[in-house]
Design a protein around this motif. Structure first.
Motif, PDB file in Angstrom:
ATOM      1  N   ASP A   1       6.886   3.225 -10.056  1.00 54.05           N
ATOM      2  CA  ASP A   1       7.724   2.109  -9.592  1.00 54.05           C
ATOM      3  C   ASP A   1       6.888   1.030  -8.906  1.00 54.05           C
ATOM      4  O   ASP A   1       7.115  -0.171  -9.106  1.00 54.05           O
ATOM      5  CB  ASP A   1       8.781   2.608  -8.594  1.00 54.05           C
ATOM      6  N   MET A   2       5.935   1.438  -8.080  1.00 59.45           N
ATOM      7  CA  MET A   2       5.139   0.456  -7.331  1.00 59.45           C
ATOM      8  C   MET A   2       4.278  -0.388  -8.274  1.00 59.45           C
ATOM      9  O   MET A   2       4.175  -1.600  -8.124  1.00 59.45           O
ATOM     10  CB  MET A   2       4.244   1.158  -6.306  1.00 59.45           C
TER      11      MET A   2
ATOM     12  N   ILE B   1       6.188  -3.175 -10.150  1.00 58.87           N
ATOM     13  CA  ILE B   1       6.551  -4.434  -9.491  1.00 58.87           C
ATOM     14  C   ILE B   1       5.325  -5.246  -9.070  1.00 58.87           C
ATOM     15  O   ILE B   1       5.460  -6.395  -8.671  1.00 58.87           O
ATOM     16  CB  ILE B   1       7.466  -4.203  -8.268  1.00 58.87           C
TER      17      ILE B   1
ATOM     18  N   GLU C   1       6.449   7.702  -6.332  1.00 58.85           N
ATOM     19  CA  GLU C   1       6.752   6.272  -6.417  1.00 58.85           C
ATOM     20  C   GLU C   1       5.639   5.449  -7.059  1.00 58.85           C
ATOM     21  O   GLU C   1       5.725   4.221  -7.102  1.00 58.85           O
ATOM     22  CB  GLU C   1       7.122   5.705  -5.041  1.00 58.85           C
TER      23      GLU C   1
ATOM     24  N   MET D   1       0.869  -1.175   0.000  1.00 59.76           N
ATOM     25  CA  MET D   1       0.000   0.000   0.000  1.00 59.76           C
ATOM     26  C   MET D   1       0.898   1.216   0.000  1.00 59.76           C
ATOM     27  O   MET D   1       1.771   1.348   0.863  1.00 59.76           O
ATOM     28  CB  MET D   1      -0.905  -0.026   1.228  1.00 59.76           C
ATOM     29  N   ALA D   2       0.723   2.061  -0.981  1.00 59.69           N
ATOM     30  CA  ALA D   2       1.558   3.246  -1.132  1.00 59.69           C
ATOM     31  C   ALA D   2       0.779   4.230  -1.977  1.00 59.69           C
ATOM     32  O   ALA D   2      -0.096   3.835  -2.753  1.00 59.69           O
ATOM     33  CB  ALA D   2       2.871   2.886  -1.816  1.00 59.69           C
ATOM     34  N   HIS D   3       1.079   5.528  -1.785  1.00 64.04           N
ATOM     35  CA  HIS D   3       0.311   6.546  -2.499  1.00 64.04           C
ATOM     36  C   HIS D   3       1.150   7.752  -2.901  1.00 64.04           C
ATOM     37  O   HIS D   3       0.645   8.661  -3.556  1.00 64.04           O
ATOM     38  CB  HIS D   3      -0.866   7.007  -1.637  1.00 64.04           C
TER      39      HIS D   3
END
Lengths: 270, 270, 270
Positions: free
Chosen positions: C53-54, C57, C50, C44-46
């Motif tokens: 990149d997220m 992958i 990035e 989980m990223a926001h």
């Protein structure tokens, strides 16, 4: 050291230190509950105007970059500066080190400009983080886990931080010393945030024992592993593991802890 | 009043009011689950462009400053203005009042420019909040808990809000009336967000009973305390307490509730 | 199809695909745990820098607008563009469609400019979303649930996405095909984020089976319903349901799954 660890655990229960976490959204609830269960007192805040005040009242600062963004990275900087000014320990959890360029750039700043007291991460993250400091290498893959102690020693040397590699074996490395812990259970990896909880507990033990961050980190990881192992024996899956884990953190006795603990100590030299 | 409280609880289960919470990251999941378990319907949103719309469809608004920042404080202002325009109750949880200058500044604004319907907090926060309005005093420490009713009466007088002090004893104070509840269990303090859950449930009962916010607040705190006490009797630690607490919120019967409830009513005068 | 579904579930356990979620604060912990329990790996990223990149992958992207704001909507755009560039499946959960003008505006953009692979929502949200595309109708109310398949077929036709309507019956609709699942238990609606969990699992199954998103969605919903039903039989309320649900997700066997599964397949035509 083995005989002293329970004193750290009972000491935490008695002193209830305040731990300020700037951590990721996914695990905030878990890690606050783990801190409370172990006897510490959690606060979580990130507003720029209150970072100085919050760090001032806390015994330690936990920085976890799991769901970082530009605002939160600035919160981290403000909090870290105040922690360093007041000589309070701060613990770095470099979640997802190596996964994106942005994470690596932020981490490079956090470990080169500032001075984490402890870095707690899994083997891949420790290796990625070491490579952040050695830019001639590319990003490493997961399968070189056996190289992590070398990366950890490199990080310890360059940053001065106690380095904790967590996994099936947890190794805590500092200035030629290495303690390895072999507790825990594979099912712990099936709950989100167990690593983040280890970092939060490390923050609590460092807050209670600022004079010996190496042993404080060992105590935190020993409690994690032993409590996780006892909880796993009671669990029927990851959902019940989480419940039992919190119960065990709060109720484990000295006898249970010492019977389960598997600790190996060595002076590895660098 | 004691005889009427179960009607509030069964009424909540039947009417399932919508509660809009602008609350902290740590407890969002818990408080949403507690609202659902008690029979209410939670929504959580903070985007500026939708604050008016969200408040318009909700029966009450809960404002919890636990992880506030500049964006979220503006969300709170937008939502509160709409709640006051539409004469919907809004409940304030001043988490960490007194901990930082920023929190106190925001709280001062929220209780002086706007008009909370209910303020629910622990004794230290109530006392810190009262001092926000009486700037000649400094920030008080935790050990003066016995002074909280006085601070609560001061806050009730200056803000018009029903004041709820939660703790081993919960006191709900409004215009010379005071109801004290003596349920619950010390282990409830070992889970994060139990206070926030109390505030969320207060929002639900106020949404269902806008004509009597004092009794609605008493009903919310009575359900919290009785359910917590019953859950604590079933729990083996804080992890299982959390599970049993949600189960009991959803399944407690009138007989169980009335057998456990300890309520003292007084017309204290001001 | 019924005979093939277990292969999807065991396949997920064996391949452990990475799922990137941009989701709401309330359910992040639940959905990460459900992904881990089912055998997938959550991130989980926001942060804007990035997102590319997220997504690169990850095997699939989950977009859930539950607690959207301006920053997060831009995160969604950046991630979706990268998913579409790399031809990775992305799943839309239009939480609260129809509740506010802002949500509807964002959703209109997401389904008209971009191309979700799957849309998973409850009946009201599917109907509201269809109306976003047919601006001559107003926002529909909850009581027209029986109209949802028509709205779903309209959405499937206009967006190309597999449409999943979840509820007491789950219907998965795509190009004239319709599979209906009749598992689950009403108590599942008493835990927050069960719908979001269904969407997250759909992302996991799509990541593992990008060549057949229709059957992947059916497999995700079948696992949700059967695991929820088995967990409900063990639960004493919503708190214990949540625990049992994660345990069952991780431990359910082929025999248990096939004994409980109720699936109806039809070629409905449009």
């Amino acid at each position: 050291m083995k005989q002293r660890l329970w004193n750290y655990i009972s000491g935490l229960r008695n002193t209830s230190p305040l731990v300020h976490s700037i951590t990721n959204y996914v695990v905030m609830n878990n890690t606050a509950n783990a801190l409370l269960a172990a006897g510490a007192s959690p606060i979580m805040a990130h507003a720029h105007p209150e970072m100085k005040d919050m760090v001032s009242i806390a015994g330690a600062l936990v920085i976890n970059i799991g769901t970082l963004d530009e605002y939160w990275v600035e919160s981290m900087r403000l909090a870290i500066r105040q922690a360093e000014t007041l000589k309070k320990p701060w613990i770095l959890d470099p979640v997802g080190a190596g996964a994106t360029h942005y994470r690596d750039t932020v981490l490079k700043e956090l470990i080169s400009i500032y001075h984490p007291s402890v870095i707690r991460a899994n083997a891949s993250e420790i290796m990625a983080l070491a490579q952040v400091s050695t830019p001639t290498k590319g990003v490493d893959s997961v399968n070189k886990t056996e190289e992590a102690p070398e990366a950890a020693r490199y990080l310890n040397k360059t940053t001065g931080a106690v380095i904790c590699i967590s996994g099936a074996t947890d190794s805590i490395i500092h200035e030629g010393k290495c303690v390895s812990l072999k507790n825990g259970d594979p099912i712990m990896a099936r709950i989100t945030g167990m690593g983040c909880t280890a970092t939060a507990l490390t923050g609590a033990f460092c807050a209670a024992n600022p004079a010996n961050l190496f042993e404080a980190t060992v105590a935190a990881m020993a409690l994690m592993g032993v409590a996780g192992e006892k909880a796993a024996a009671l669990a029927k899956g990851p959902g019940s593991l989480q419940m039992h884990f919190l119960d065990v953190l709060a109720t484990i006795t000295e006898q249970e802890f010492n019977e389960l603990l598997i600790l190996e100590e060595e002076n590895a030299g660098i």
